[in-house]
Design an enzyme around this catalytic site. Structure first.
Site, PDB file in Angstrom:
ATOM      1  N   ASP A 176      40.633  25.658  39.472  1.00 18.26           N
ATOM      2  CA  ASP A 176      40.367  26.974  38.889  1.00 18.26           C
ATOM      3  C   ASP A 176      38.957  27.402  39.267  1.00 18.26           C
ATOM      4  O   ASP A 176      37.993  27.160  38.539  1.00 18.26           O
ATOM      5  CB  ASP A 176      40.521  26.910  37.364  1.00 18.26           C
ATOM      6  CG  ASP A 176      40.749  28.292  36.767  1.00 18.26           C
ATOM      7  OD1 ASP A 176      40.998  29.230  37.540  1.00 18.26           O
ATOM      8  OD2 ASP A 176      40.689  28.417  35.536  1.00 18.26           O
ATOM      9  N   CYS A 230      43.699  62.310  22.048  1.00 11.81           N
ATOM     10  CA  CYS A 230      42.927  61.272  22.739  1.00 11.81           C
ATOM     11  C   CYS A 230      41.690  60.912  21.939  1.00 11.81           C
ATOM     12  O   CYS A 230      40.933  61.809  21.528  1.00 11.81           O
ATOM     13  CB  CYS A 230      42.528  61.763  24.130  1.00 11.81           C
ATOM     14  SG  CYS A 230      41.384  60.658  25.000  1.00 11.81           S
ATOM     15  N   LYS A 254      45.647  22.539  41.414  1.00 14.59           N
ATOM     16  CA  LYS A 254      45.220  23.931  41.613  1.00 14.59           C
ATOM     17  C   LYS A 254      43.871  24.118  40.910  1.00 14.59           C
ATOM     18  O   LYS A 254      43.816  24.342  39.699  1.00 14.59           O
ATOM     19  CB  LYS A 254      46.261  24.904  41.063  1.00 14.59           C
ATOM     20  CG  LYS A 254      45.975  26.354  41.412  1.00 14.59           C
ATOM     21  CD  LYS A 254      47.115  27.253  40.961  1.00 14.59           C
ATOM     22  CE  LYS A 254      46.855  28.683  41.372  1.00 14.59           C
ATOM     23  NZ  LYS A 254      45.635  29.236  40.736  1.00 14.59           N
ATOM     24  N   CYS A 305      46.537  60.531  28.142  1.00 17.33           N
ATOM     25  CA  CYS A 305      45.695  61.658  27.740  1.00 17.33           C
ATOM     26  C   CYS A 305      45.862  62.764  28.768  1.00 17.33           C
ATOM     27  O   CYS A 305      45.862  62.516  29.977  1.00 17.33           O
ATOM     28  CB  CYS A 305      44.237  61.208  27.674  1.00 17.33           C
ATOM     29  SG  CYS A 305      43.048  62.568  27.644  1.00 17.33           S
ATOM     30  N   TYR A 357      40.858  22.255  51.049  1.00 16.82           N
ATOM     31  CA  TYR A 357      42.266  21.888  50.998  1.00 16.82           C
ATOM     32  C   TYR A 357      43.142  22.463  52.102  1.00 16.82           C
ATOM     33  O   TYR A 357      44.341  22.197  52.131  1.00 16.82           O
ATOM     34  CB  TYR A 357      42.867  22.278  49.644  1.00 16.82           C
ATOM     35  CG  TYR A 357      42.662  23.735  49.278  1.00 16.82           C
ATOM     36  CD1 TYR A 357      43.488  24.731  49.770  1.00 16.82           C
ATOM     37  CD2 TYR A 357      41.629  24.110  48.419  1.00 16.82           C
ATOM     38  CE1 TYR A 357      43.308  26.052  49.433  1.00 16.82           C
ATOM     39  CE2 TYR A 357      41.438  25.433  48.071  1.00 16.82           C
ATOM     40  CZ  TYR A 357      42.279  26.400  48.579  1.00 16.82           C
ATOM     41  OH  TYR A 357      42.089  27.723  48.245  1.00 16.82           O
ATOM     42  N   CYS A 399      38.477  62.366  23.989  1.00 17.77           N
ATOM     43  CA  CYS A 399      38.187  63.780  24.246  1.00 17.77           C
ATOM     44  C   CYS A 399      38.927  64.740  23.327  1.00 17.77           C
ATOM     45  O   CYS A 399      38.646  65.946  23.342  1.00 17.77           O
ATOM     46  CB  CYS A 399      38.502  64.133  25.696  1.00 17.77           C
ATOM     47  SG  CYS A 399      40.276  64.149  26.085  1.00 17.77           S
ATOM     48  N   CYS A 424      38.179  64.628  30.377  1.00 21.14           N
ATOM     49  CA  CYS A 424      38.112  63.488  29.456  1.00 21.14           C
ATOM     50  C   CYS A 424      37.009  62.541  29.904  1.00 21.14           C
ATOM     51  O   CYS A 424      37.090  61.975  31.002  1.00 21.14           O
ATOM     52  CB  CYS A 424      39.451  62.754  29.420  1.00 21.14           C
ATOM     53  SG  CYS A 424      39.426  61.273  28.382  1.00 21.14           S
ATOM     54  N   GLU A 471      49.326  19.148  45.071  1.00 24.65           N
ATOM     55  CA  GLU A 471      47.872  19.117  44.928  1.00 24.65           C
ATOM     56  C   GLU A 471      47.477  19.810  43.632  1.00 24.65           C
ATOM     57  O   GLU A 471      48.237  20.619  43.085  1.00 24.65           O
ATOM     58  CB  GLU A 471      47.198  19.816  46.118  1.00 24.65           C
ATOM     59  CG  GLU A 471      47.558  19.232  47.471  1.00 24.65           C
ATOM     60  CD  GLU A 471      47.048  20.090  48.616  1.00 24.65           C
ATOM     61  OE1 GLU A 471      45.962  20.678  48.492  1.00 24.65           O
ATOM     62  OE2 GLU A 471      47.755  20.187  49.646  1.00 24.65           O
ATOM     63  N   LYS A 480      52.270  27.060  37.446  1.00 22.80           N
ATOM     64  CA  LYS A 480      51.252  27.301  36.424  1.00 22.80           C
ATOM     65  C   LYS A 480      51.643  26.564  35.149  1.00 22.80           C
ATOM     66  O   LYS A 480      52.788  26.647  34.695  1.00 22.80           O
ATOM     67  CB  LYS A 480      51.113  28.808  36.146  1.00 22.80           C
ATOM     68  CG  LYS A 480      50.792  29.639  37.368  1.00 22.80           C
ATOM     69  CD  LYS A 480      49.481  29.249  38.026  1.00 22.80           C
ATOM     70  CE  LYS A 480      48.280  29.753  37.273  1.00 22.80           C
ATOM     71  NZ  LYS A 480      48.067  31.199  37.369  1.00 22.80           N
TER      72      LYS A 480
END
Length: 689
Positions: free
Chosen positions: A117, A406, A115, A424, A223, A409, A430, A113, A312
């Site tokens: 989306d 970082c 697929k 970090c 389906y 921060c 942070c 079948e 896929k």
């Protein structure tokens, strides 16, 4: 026209309109023009306006949508709506076929079948009337969107055949033409564009106002039969024929394949040009075992059935230039590099950024700022850089190095031993981690605080009203109305939504806390066993790892979380604010107080695994019997399993139990355990020769 004549005409108009809907959306064989169809609908609307007593819930006129909903209710699905395992090449499909044939004990027939989306939904019909529609959600619990689904013309409000019960799974999608028109209108209005038709469909179906959903030109394909009374289907192809027969829209593409070689030939026939010619997006093909009797034999993992596989399509690729590399600091402190690209069209969308995962990934592929690279969408979803074109370098390209501090921060950035990620060390100090953590805390799968999106969280942090997630429960309306974009009503709505989230179940809170490696499934297992946050906080590593589906890594993360004083301070603030820290019925004991196990029963401390078809009882009913008696149900057999309950045609779990010496009992044996009788009798054992 008097009432009697109006009733007769309304009945005839509804019959005609539903017949033409069926011909248009299911058979794809319209016999009247759009103008003639519109004339029938206008006449029906006029008669129902003149005679309101003739308006019924299943009238085609009700598709325009009712009053806006304030929120979505939750719906627990009668059967888990699992996702599918993916295959990306011929070898993975051959492996799937080998596993299926080994479990089935012989050759099998497949059905292929498309697929679609879109957004998965479950639809319920009682006595032929559409009564409930819900999104897939986390597979166990979804959002009730009945009013919005009613606006989709392809969905029949009444079946062509009255059945006591029919629950089906389908996919709501937005046709390509509707998507293009919607984005054009949004661009003209200065609104942000949808990334792809799938996101547009999901956003449209979850609108609080059904009238907005009705304007989005959504459609639907069904389906899978989930529950059925009043009829019987034996194969997947038979189920699809049956669904179309009762008036539900079924995708016209389906191919019956006698073996895996026929499947591979069909996969090769799907060229990019063939996909592009469809009026809707598909991102692959679904290969299912056609014989429905084999489905319970093959069984499922915690996430996906073993009788189906999603192939896929190969990802589309394009070339782009890396304009720069930026860093995003996540809620656990991980620094994720992202490439900023010259915009390119890829798999139907415009891509301007792509994930680079971590520093090792950048080093391995030697990605430099200024490089020309090949970009693809993994599974047609996530853009990523797959290769560099070094022959296009000009000498001005710059190498990227992870910063020592970082960017959010200024705290030190470290790479823990054995990990690929840089983190970090700023923790709750942070702002980026606090921001992402609160966004996660308020998200749909967690505390589900309506109206608290990323922009609002950032605004509250900047205003100094938030320092951690617990501060949400101390916000006052007068604090919010001082801020830009907040009026009296919006401020009141947000405060009310935050207050309502205090009653979320314990499993939601556990997931919301953002403990590393604790996802929704693990949170559900932990909440179901420990029943209170305090009992989990005091549990040993051994107690936690003894649970099904909870491994050492999750257990260690939990112990680390509850050993951190700053986390305990947040939990104390949550408790003072009245946030539920216990499962329903577990009591409200103070921290440090022992809580009695409210699920104590004849099966307390026992772990069960179910396999095969149980006579006269669904898998969900058996699970409920076990858990209500204090037992636990696991998805896999291990040495920690106490009993395997086997029905007709048990699968590999039966064989695994025999290998490990785990007792295998039938349904009668389970009933004896529930009655508190001895663990099992010889005649209760499930034996196969």
């Amino acid at each position: 026209m008097d009432l009697s004549a109006a009733r007769q005409r309304v009945t005839e108009l509804r019959r005609l309109i539903e017949e033409h809907n069926y011909r248009y959306y299911v058979l794809d064989q319209p016999v009247i023009s759009d103008q003639e169809y519109d004339a029938l609908m206008r006449e029906l609307l006029a008669l129902e306006e003149a005679y309101p007593e003739l308006r019924t819930p299943d009238s085609p006129s009700q598709r325009v949508g009712g009053a806006p909903r304030e929120e979505f209710a939750q719906v627990r699905h009668p059967q888990a709506l699992l996702s599918l395992n993916d295959a990306f090449n011929e070898g993975e499909l051959l492996d799937f076929d080998r596993r299926v044939r080994e479990l089935a004990g012989g050759p099998v027939e497949y059905v292929i079948e498309a697929k679609i989306d879109g957004l998965a939904v479950a639809l319920t019909y009682n006595d032929g009337l559409f009564t409930l529609g819900a999104t897939r959600g986390d597979g166990q619990v979804g959002e009730e969107v009945t009013a919005n689904l009613k606006t989709i013309p392809a969905l029949p409000l009444r079946l062509r055949r009255s059945l006591p019960l029919l629950v089906v799974r389908g996919e709501v999608y937005m046709p390509k033409g509707a998507f293009t028109a919607l984005n054009a209108a949004r661009e003209e209005a200065g609104e942000p564009l949808f990334a792809n038709p799938r996101n547009a469909a999901a956003g449209s179906l979850r609108q609080l106002d059904p009238k907005i959903t009705a304007s989005r030109s959504l459609s639907l394909f069904v389906y899978q039969v989930i529950s059925l009374r009043g009829a019987t289907v034996f194969t997947q192809t038979g189920a699809l024929d049956f669904l179309a027969e009762v008036g539900l829209p079924v995708n016209p593409y389906r191919v019956l394949a006698p073996d895996i070689q026929a499947v591979l030939a069909e996969v090769k026939a799907w060229t990019p040009e063939k996909r592009a010619a469809l009026p809707y997006e598909i991102d692959g093909l679904v290969i299912k075992v056609n014989d429905l009797a084999l489905h319970p034999v093959l069984g499922a993992t915690a996430k996906a059935p073993r009788w189906a596989m999603a192939y896929k399509f190969p990802a589309e690729q394009a070339t782009a230039r890396v304009e720069g590399i930026i860093l995003r600091v996540g809620r656990t402190g991980v620094l994720t590099p992202t490439a900023v690209l010259t915009p390119v069209r890829l798999a139907g969308t415009t891509v301007s950024r792509a994930t680079l995962h971590n520093e090792d990934y950048i080093r391995e592929k030697d990605i430099r700022i200024g490089d020309t690279v090949i970009v693809q969408k993994a599974g047609d979803i996530i853009p990523e850089v797959v290769a560099v074109l070094p022959e296009r370098r000009t000498g001005v390209e710059e190498a990227f190095t992870m910063p020592e501090r970082c960017p959010a921060c200024g705290a030190a950035v470290v790479r823990p031993p054995g990990e690929a990620a840089h983190r970090c060390t700023g923790g709750l100090a942070c702002p980026a981690q606090v921001l992402e953590g609160i966004i996660h805390f308020a998200s749909r799968g967690a505390m589900d605080i309506q109206g608290l999106g990323p922009a609002i969280v950032a605004q509250l942090l900047e205003a100094g009203l938030l320092h951690d997630a617990a501060d949400l429960y101390y916000l006052k309306k007068e604090d919010l109305v001082k801020l830009e974009r907040f009026a009296e009503q919006s401020a009141g709505n947000l405060v009310a939504a935050i207050a309502a989230s205090k009653e979320q179940p314990l499993e939601r809170l556990l997931f919301a806390l953002g403990i590393r490696h604790v996802g929704q499934r693990a949170a559900r297992v932990l909440a179901g066993h420990f029943r209170t946050l305090d009992r989990l906080a005091g549990a040993s590593l051994e107690e936690i790892t003894d649970l099904p589906d909870i491994g050492p890594r999750i257990a260690e993360s939990i112990r680390e979380f509850f050993a951190e004083p700053r986390n305990l301070a947040v939990l104390e603030k949550l408790q003072r604010a009245g946030v539920r820290l216990t499962a329903a019925g577990a009591g409200t004991a103070a921290p440090g107080t022992a809580v009695p196990d409210t699920t104590a029963g004849p099966l307390t401390g026992k772990t069960f695994v179910l396999t095969g078809t149980l006579p006269g009882m669904t898998r969900q009913e058996a699970e409920k019997l076990i858990t209500s008696a204090g037992g636990k149900v696991s998805s896999s057999v291990s040495k920690k399993t106490d009993y395997v309950v086997a029905g007709d045609k048990p699968g590999s779990k039966y064989d695994r139990a025999r290998e490990l010496g785990v007792p295998v009992i039938d349904l009668e044996g389970l009933k004896r355990l529930l009655e508190g009788k001895r663990s099992w009798r010889r005649e209760d054992l499930y034996d196969r020769v």
